[in-house]
Design an enzyme around this catalytic site. Structure first.
Site, PDB file in Angstrom:
ATOM      1  N   GLY A  49       0.833  -1.194   0.000  1.00  0.00           N
ATOM      2  CA  GLY A  49       0.000   0.000   0.000  1.00  0.00           C
ATOM      3  C   GLY A  49       0.867   1.243   0.000  1.00  0.00           C
ATOM      4  O   GLY A  49       2.083   1.166   0.225  1.00  0.00           O
ATOM      5  N   GLN A  54       3.085   9.922   1.780  1.00  0.00           N
ATOM      6  CA  GLN A  54       4.375   9.284   1.469  1.00  0.00           C
ATOM      7  C   GLN A  54       4.979   9.792   0.159  1.00  0.00           C
ATOM      8  O   GLN A  54       6.149   9.539  -0.116  1.00  0.00           O
ATOM      9  CB  GLN A  54       4.222   7.762   1.397  1.00  0.00           C
ATOM     10  CG  GLN A  54       3.989   7.110   2.748  1.00  0.00           C
ATOM     11  CD  GLN A  54       3.872   5.612   2.604  1.00  0.00           C
ATOM     12  OE1 GLN A  54       2.812   5.095   2.268  1.00  0.00           O
ATOM     13  NE2 GLN A  54       4.961   4.904   2.823  1.00  0.00           N
ATOM     14  N   CYS A  97       7.431  -0.782   5.678  1.00  0.00           N
ATOM     15  CA  CYS A  97       6.948   0.482   5.127  1.00  0.00           C
ATOM     16  C   CYS A  97       7.919   0.961   4.061  1.00  0.00           C
ATOM     17  O   CYS A  97       9.125   0.965   4.290  1.00  0.00           O
ATOM     18  CB  CYS A  97       6.826   1.508   6.251  1.00  0.00           C
ATOM     19  SG  CYS A  97       6.146   3.075   5.703  1.00  0.00           S
ATOM     20  N   LEU A  98       7.395   1.374   2.911  1.00  0.00           N
ATOM     21  CA  LEU A  98       8.262   1.867   1.828  1.00  0.00           C
ATOM     22  C   LEU A  98       9.010   3.135   2.242  1.00  0.00           C
ATOM     23  O   LEU A  98      10.035   3.462   1.666  1.00  0.00           O
ATOM     24  CB  LEU A  98       7.447   2.119   0.559  1.00  0.00           C
ATOM     25  CG  LEU A  98       6.912   0.866  -0.150  1.00  0.00           C
ATOM     26  CD1 LEU A  98       5.992   1.248  -1.296  1.00  0.00           C
ATOM     27  CD2 LEU A  98       8.049  -0.009  -0.649  1.00  0.00           C
ATOM     28  N   HIS A 140      -2.406   0.416   8.909  1.00  0.00           N
ATOM     29  CA  HIS A 140      -1.084   1.021   8.658  1.00  0.00           C
ATOM     30  C   HIS A 140      -1.230   2.274   7.772  1.00  0.00           C
ATOM     31  O   HIS A 140      -0.619   3.311   8.040  1.00  0.00           O
ATOM     32  CB  HIS A 140      -0.191  -0.029   7.982  1.00  0.00           C
ATOM     33  CG  HIS A 140       1.165   0.448   7.551  1.00  0.00           C
ATOM     34  ND1 HIS A 140       2.334  -0.098   8.035  1.00  0.00           N
ATOM     35  CD2 HIS A 140       1.554   1.409   6.666  1.00  0.00           C
ATOM     36  CE1 HIS A 140       3.375   0.522   7.478  1.00  0.00           C
ATOM     37  NE2 HIS A 140       2.928   1.437   6.633  1.00  0.00           N
ATOM     38  N   GLU A 141      -2.054   2.156   6.720  1.00  0.00           N
ATOM     39  CA  GLU A 141      -2.192   3.285   5.780  1.00  0.00           C
ATOM     40  C   GLU A 141      -2.944   4.449   6.409  1.00  0.00           C
ATOM     41  O   GLU A 141      -2.585   5.611   6.192  1.00  0.00           O
ATOM     42  CB  GLU A 141      -2.884   2.824   4.493  1.00  0.00           C
ATOM     43  CG  GLU A 141      -2.117   1.760   3.705  1.00  0.00           C
ATOM     44  CD  GLU A 141      -0.662   2.114   3.408  1.00  0.00           C
ATOM     45  OE1 GLU A 141      -0.356   3.309   3.220  1.00  0.00           O
ATOM     46  OE2 GLU A 141       0.179   1.197   3.376  1.00  0.00           O
ATOM     47  N   HIS A 144      -0.672   6.499   8.406  1.00  0.00           N
ATOM     48  CA  HIS A 144       0.116   7.478   7.633  1.00  0.00           C
ATOM     49  C   HIS A 144      -0.639   8.794   7.492  1.00  0.00           C
ATOM     50  O   HIS A 144      -0.042   9.872   7.524  1.00  0.00           O
ATOM     51  CB  HIS A 144       0.412   6.943   6.224  1.00  0.00           C
ATOM     52  CG  HIS A 144       1.642   6.086   6.148  1.00  0.00           C
ATOM     53  ND1 HIS A 144       2.877   6.531   6.534  1.00  0.00           N
ATOM     54  CD2 HIS A 144       1.820   4.816   5.719  1.00  0.00           C
ATOM     55  CE1 HIS A 144       3.771   5.563   6.345  1.00  0.00           C
ATOM     56  NE2 HIS A 144       3.154   4.510   5.860  1.00  0.00           N
TER      57      HIS A 144
HETATM   58 NI    NI Z   1       3.940   2.657   5.325  1.00  0.00          NI
END
Ligand code: NI
Length: 182
Positions: A49, A54, A97-98, A140-141, A144
């Site tokens: 995701g 981000q 996480c990216l 998680h998203e 963010h």
């Molecule tokens: Ni993340």
């Protein structure tokens, strides 16, 4: 349409910490943002995701790829203004996480089931119930969008692992074993 640069921790932490604003109208600009998120995620193999902050855009938009548990990954689904309406019990589980490349954990507490509402790409409201890895992903998203990173939810950083390359390929090593680490 473009592949965008992913904001990284800790170098650009301030941008990851800034809360995102609600989308007032699902217009062309939002649809272009969703397209950029999809192209950027596709360009980074391995991510499940991606949230708008981000890529430095602070609006409540994220994309998720469900089916992580079944190894039956679905095409990315956009969630606009997602809101949790019910959450199950917290269970420790995987998080990566990216924006925090090379690190992962198997110990972030997140709800086992999650019910949420959101708008789709056409601006239509919908409700969904997800469980397991999919519930963790949505949680998680949404974090963010509120400026929360999974590191915040870990009780201690010894639960964090770093990906290292060895002659036999990749492996995950406890950060404790790699001190000074972070
Ligand atoms: Ni993340």
């Amino acid at each position: 349409m473009a592949i965008r640069k992913i904001i990284k921790y800790p170098e650009q932490e301030a941008l990851l910490r800034k809360p995102s604003a609600k989308v007032a109208k699902v217009d062309k600009q939002i649809r272009r943002l969703i397209q950029d998120l999809k192209e950027t995620l596709a360009d980074h193999g391995g991510g499940a995701g991606l949230a708008a902050p981000q890529i430095g855009v602070h609006v409540r938009v994220t994309i998720v790829q469900f089916g992580q548990d079944e190894n039956n990954i679905q095409p990315p689904l956009a969630l606009i203004n997602p809101e949790i309406t019910a959450a199950g019990e917290l269970r420790p589980g995987f998080d990566g996480c990216l924006s925090i490349p090379g690190l992962a954990t198997w110990d972030t507490p997140r709800p086992e089931t999650l019910t949420f509402t959101a708008l789709d790409e056409k601006g239509q409201p919908f409700e969904m119930e997800v469980r397991g890895a999919d519930a963790r992903l949505v949680h998680h998203e949404i974090d963010h969008l509120d400026g929360i990173l999974y590191l915040d939810r870990l009780e201690d950083l010894s639960k964090l692992y770093r990906r290292v390359q060895t002659q036999k390929g990749e492996k995950w090593v406890s950060l404790d074993a790699l001190k000074p680490g972070l």
